[in-house]
Design a protein around this motif. Structure first.
Motif, mmCIF file in Angstrom:
data_model
loop_
_atom_site.group_PDB
_atom_site.id
_atom_site.type_symbol
_atom_site.label_atom_id
_atom_site.label_comp_id
_atom_site.label_asym_id
_atom_site.label_seq_id
_atom_site.Cartn_x
_atom_site.Cartn_y
_atom_site.Cartn_z
ATOM 1 N N PHE A 33 6.741 4.288 -2.351
ATOM 2 C CA PHE A 33 7.590 4.433 -1.114
ATOM 3 C C PHE A 33 6.560 3.737 -0.052
ATOM 4 O O PHE A 33 7.106 3.196 0.820
ATOM 5 N N ALA A 34 5.440 4.618 0.051
ATOM 6 C CA ALA A 34 4.572 4.281 1.188
ATOM 7 C C ALA A 34 4.253 2.713 1.441
ATOM 8 O O ALA A 34 4.358 2.219 2.333
ATOM 9 N N ARG A 35 3.903 2.150 0.260
ATOM 10 C CA ARG A 35 3.608 0.664 0.066
ATOM 11 C C ARG A 35 4.918 -0.183 0.600
ATOM 12 O O ARG A 35 4.798 -0.888 1.451
ATOM 13 N N ALA A 36 6.118 0.314 0.259
ATOM 14 C CA ALA A 36 7.212 -0.559 0.764
ATOM 15 C C ALA A 36 7.597 -0.007 2.190
ATOM 16 O O ALA A 36 7.990 -1.084 2.919
ATOM 17 N N GLY B 173 1.898 -2.745 11.611
ATOM 18 C CA GLY B 173 0.941 -3.707 11.869
ATOM 19 C C GLY B 173 0.067 -3.200 12.659
ATOM 20 O O GLY B 173 0.219 -1.957 13.274
ATOM 21 N N PRO B 174 -1.043 -3.914 13.085
ATOM 22 C CA PRO B 174 -2.078 -3.436 14.103
ATOM 23 C C PRO B 174 -1.525 -2.797 15.019
ATOM 24 O O PRO B 174 -0.727 -3.612 15.780
ATOM 25 N N GLY B 175 -2.001 -1.816 15.596
ATOM 26 C CA GLY B 175 -1.443 -1.143 16.974
ATOM 27 C C GLY B 175 -0.632 0.166 16.650
ATOM 28 O O GLY B 175 -0.216 0.934 17.441
ATOM 29 N N ALA C 114 -0.947 14.586 -1.671
ATOM 30 C CA ALA C 114 0.136 13.618 -2.217
ATOM 31 C C ALA C 114 1.135 13.087 -1.068
ATOM 32 O O ALA C 114 1.654 12.304 -1.045
ATOM 33 N N ASN C 115 0.655 13.884 0.317
ATOM 34 C CA ASN C 115 1.698 13.548 1.472
ATOM 35 C C ASN C 115 0.636 13.064 2.500
ATOM 36 O O ASN C 115 1.033 13.041 3.756
ATOM 37 N N VAL C 116 -0.616 12.859 1.992
ATOM 38 C CA VAL C 116 -1.603 12.503 3.110
ATOM 39 C C VAL C 116 -2.218 10.907 2.419
ATOM 40 O O VAL C 116 -2.239 9.897 3.087
ATOM 41 N N ALA C 117 -2.857 11.077 1.376
ATOM 42 C CA ALA C 117 -3.313 9.926 0.752
ATOM 43 C C ALA C 117 -2.688 8.417 0.700
ATOM 44 O O ALA C 117 -2.987 7.611 1.035
ATOM 45 N N PRO C 118 -1.272 8.882 0.290
ATOM 46 C CA PRO C 118 -0.534 7.259 0.272
ATOM 47 C C PRO C 118 -0.194 6.874 1.326
ATOM 48 O O PRO C 118 -0.322 5.586 1.464
ATOM 49 N N TRP C 119 -0.126 7.524 2.571
ATOM 50 C CA TRP C 119 -0.005 7.039 3.860
ATOM 51 C C TRP C 119 -1.263 6.675 4.573
ATOM 52 O O TRP C 119 -1.136 5.610 5.245
ATOM 53 N N ARG C 120 -2.381 7.115 4.156
ATOM 54 C CA ARG C 120 -3.488 6.559 4.769
ATOM 55 C C ARG C 120 -3.958 5.245 3.924
ATOM 56 O O ARG C 120 -4.246 4.189 4.573
ATOM 57 N N ARG C 121 -3.714 5.231 2.766
ATOM 58 C CA ARG C 121 -4.046 4.065 2.069
ATOM 59 C C ARG C 121 -2.771 2.773 2.597
ATOM 60 O O ARG C 121 -3.402 1.740 2.751
ATOM 61 N N ALA C 122 -1.652 3.312 2.758
ATOM 62 C CA ALA C 122 -0.851 2.289 3.405
ATOM 63 C C ALA C 122 -1.120 1.771 4.535
ATOM 64 O O ALA C 122 -1.071 0.501 4.846
ATOM 65 N N ALA C 123 -1.598 2.770 5.195
ATOM 66 C CA ALA C 123 -2.226 2.418 6.646
ATOM 67 C C ALA C 123 -3.309 1.547 6.626
ATOM 68 O O ALA C 123 -3.384 0.472 7.584
ATOM 69 N N GLU C 124 -4.241 1.847 5.737
ATOM 70 C CA GLU C 124 -5.425 0.914 5.498
ATOM 71 C C GLU C 124 -5.083 -0.524 5.176
ATOM 72 O O GLU C 124 -5.593 -1.436 5.737
ATOM 73 N N ASP C 125 -4.001 -0.800 4.431
ATOM 74 C CA ASP C 125 -3.820 -2.046 4.054
ATOM 75 C C ASP C 125 -3.040 -2.921 5.110
ATOM 76 O O ASP C 125 -3.216 -3.869 5.163
ATOM 77 N N ARG C 126 -2.543 -2.023 6.216
ATOM 78 C CA ARG C 126 -1.714 -2.704 7.239
ATOM 79 C C ARG C 126 -2.459 -2.739 8.521
ATOM 80 O O ARG C 126 -1.911 -3.283 9.469
ATOM 81 N N GLY C 127 -3.842 -2.349 8.558
ATOM 82 C CA GLY C 127 -4.481 -2.175 9.803
ATOM 83 C C GLY C 127 -3.751 -1.183 10.748
ATOM 84 O O GLY C 127 -3.980 -1.397 12.039
ATOM 85 N N VAL C 128 -3.296 0.035 10.115
ATOM 86 C CA VAL C 128 -2.559 0.960 10.831
ATOM 87 C C VAL C 128 -3.495 2.231 11.243
ATOM 88 O O VAL C 128 -4.315 2.520 10.404
ATOM 89 N N ALA C 129 -3.477 2.691 12.456
ATOM 90 C CA ALA C 129 -4.388 3.816 12.634
ATOM 91 C C ALA C 129 -3.350 5.019 12.220
ATOM 92 O O ALA C 129 -2.570 5.322 12.232
ATOM 93 N N VAL C 130 -4.492 6.215 11.865
ATOM 94 C CA VAL C 130 -3.944 7.113 11.285
ATOM 95 C C VAL C 130 -4.506 8.604 12.022
ATOM 96 O O VAL C 130 -5.642 8.516 12.412
#
Length: 422
Positions: free
Chosen positions: A102-105, A111-113, A125-141
């Motif tokens: 779901f995070a990937r979708a 996007g950046p910013g 399970a409610n941290v790593a998926p969002w960190r990985r998705a953010a990393e893929d999209r250039g998003v800050a966590v």
């Protein structure tokens, strides 16, 4: 009905208590990692496999029966979560797998910013998926800290982290390590001020309190049936407008209609049958008549909560009275699930769990994938926490065995220290 009578009623449904370890039933205080399963749930799983084993939407009896089982599971899950429609319920292998997908979708629109907010109190399970998705999209966590004394989220810090660039706040309904119940409506209200969505991990909360997704105001919520007396299966609820507008990753022939549009591959129909049986079993514990299954589920969960709270008070009183034992968690009276994370001075957490296990007292040790909690409390070197949790099938005898076992371990440490000092 007295507390003892309620426990006896509940235990009568669980075959595991027919076995013996050292002449006694196991003291199963390991429920935060997964509950035991009542007989009716196992029978529902077996019945699906033995008599209704077919893929869906076929023009023959077993397939039509499987269709009905799956539909029934969605209806039961909707009643359990307080959803508006069974179409808002999607199933998956487990909460973690569902959240990664779901995070990937969801992240396709980031996007950046942009920014995502998680917490240090949560299961990975409610941290790593969002960190990985953010990393893929250039998003800050950004990660919300907790108060190490009260084990409660720093809501002021959360408010300070939010901005018009915040796209999502991911928060747990309750901490699986120390039991803290978070103020989800407060988190939702803060997120709404900046237009952010809220994803709730209710895996640890759902076995102990009634879940009401609509009352919470969140946008998405995930949990796992194996924590509330069911089989290993993940459940995802989402507001219809979001679940219809987002684009899931899936094979082209798959249905694009809710809820199947968020389910990939052939699903675990037998586990779905088990989910329906688990919800129906919970509803059967309602103390009086109810006009709907939803009302029965809420009444039963409130009954479970009262029983567990009384038993957990005994557990806390016992552990906190042992010299050298420290229990981590919110202050007495603060919202909390019946889960205790504790340490024994001078003893590695794994050793405590192993020695209790030798006596048939089942607890866990480690970080429980809540790495932010163990790191924030500086407990990594001593193996994290020992964790004991109460379920409705637990008894006062189980609690006494735990407290007595921990007391013996702590007493042994004190004796060794005294001998060394002399």
């Amino acid at each position: 009905m007295s507390h003892d009578s309620f426990a006896a009623l509940v235990r009568s449904h669980f075959p595991v208590f027919e076995r013996r370890f050292g002449g006694r039933p196991l003291a199963l205080l390991d429920a935060p990692a997964g509950s035991q399963v009542p007989r009716v749930v196992a029978e529902a799983v077996a019945g699906c496999l033995l008599f209704h084993n077919a893929n869906l939407e076929g023009a023959f009896p077993t397939s039509r029966e499987a269709d009905a089982l799956v539909a029934g599971a969605r209806e039961a899950a909707a009643d359990f979560l307080g959803a508006g429609s069974p179409a808002e319920i999607s199933f998956g292998a487990n909460m973690t797998t569902l959240t990664f997908a779901f995070a990937r979708a969801l992240a396709q629109g980031w996007g950046p910013g942009d920014e995502v907010v998680v917490t240090d109190l949560d299961h990975q399970a409610n941290v790593a998926p969002w960190r990985r998705a953010a990393e893929d999209r250039g998003v800050a966590v950004r990660s919300v800290p907790f108060d190490p004394m009260t084990l409660q989220l720093d809501y002021a810090a959360l408010e300070g982290m939010l901005s018009p660039r915040t796209r999502l706040v991911a928060v747990g309904a309750a901490s699986n390590a120390v039991g803290t119940i978070n103020d989800v409506p407060r988190v939702v209200e803060l997120a709404r001020r900046v237009g952010a969505l809220v994803f709730v991990d209710a895996v640890h909360y759902a076995p102990h309190r009634p879940v009401d997704v609509r009352a919470s105001g969140c946008d998405f919520l995930a949990c796992s049936a194996y924590k509330f007396f069911g089989p290993h299966l993940g459940m995802l609820w989402g507001k219809r407008e979001h679940m219809e507008s987002l684009s899931p990753y899936k094979v082209p022939p798959c249905s694009d209609v809710l809820p199947e549009r968020w389910e990939t591959g052939t699903m675990n129909h037998e586990a779905m049958a088990g989910v329906a049986a688990a919800v129906n079993w919970i509803a059967s514990l309602a103390p009086g008549p109810a006009s709907t299954r939803r009302e029965a589920v809420v009444a039963a969960m409130e009954r479970i909560g009262r029983y567990e709270a009384a038993l957990f008070d005994l557990l806390l009183d016992g552990l906190e009275a042992i010299p050298g034992v420290r229990v981590f968690g919110p202050p007495r009276g603060a919202p909390r699930t019946p889960t205790a994370g504790f340490t024994v001075r001078g003893v590695h957490a794994d050793e405590v769990a192993a020695r209790l296990g030798e006596e048939g007292v089942c607890v866990w040790s480690g970080n429980f994938y809540a790495t932010g909690v163990v790191e924030g409390l500086a407990l990594v070197q001593q193996g994290g926490l020992v964790r004991a949790g109460v379920a409705p099938y637990c008894t006062g005898d189980d609690v006494r065995r735990l407290v007595e076992g921990v007391a013996r371990i702590a007493s042994g440490v004190r004796r060794r220290v005294a001998v060394a000092a002399s």
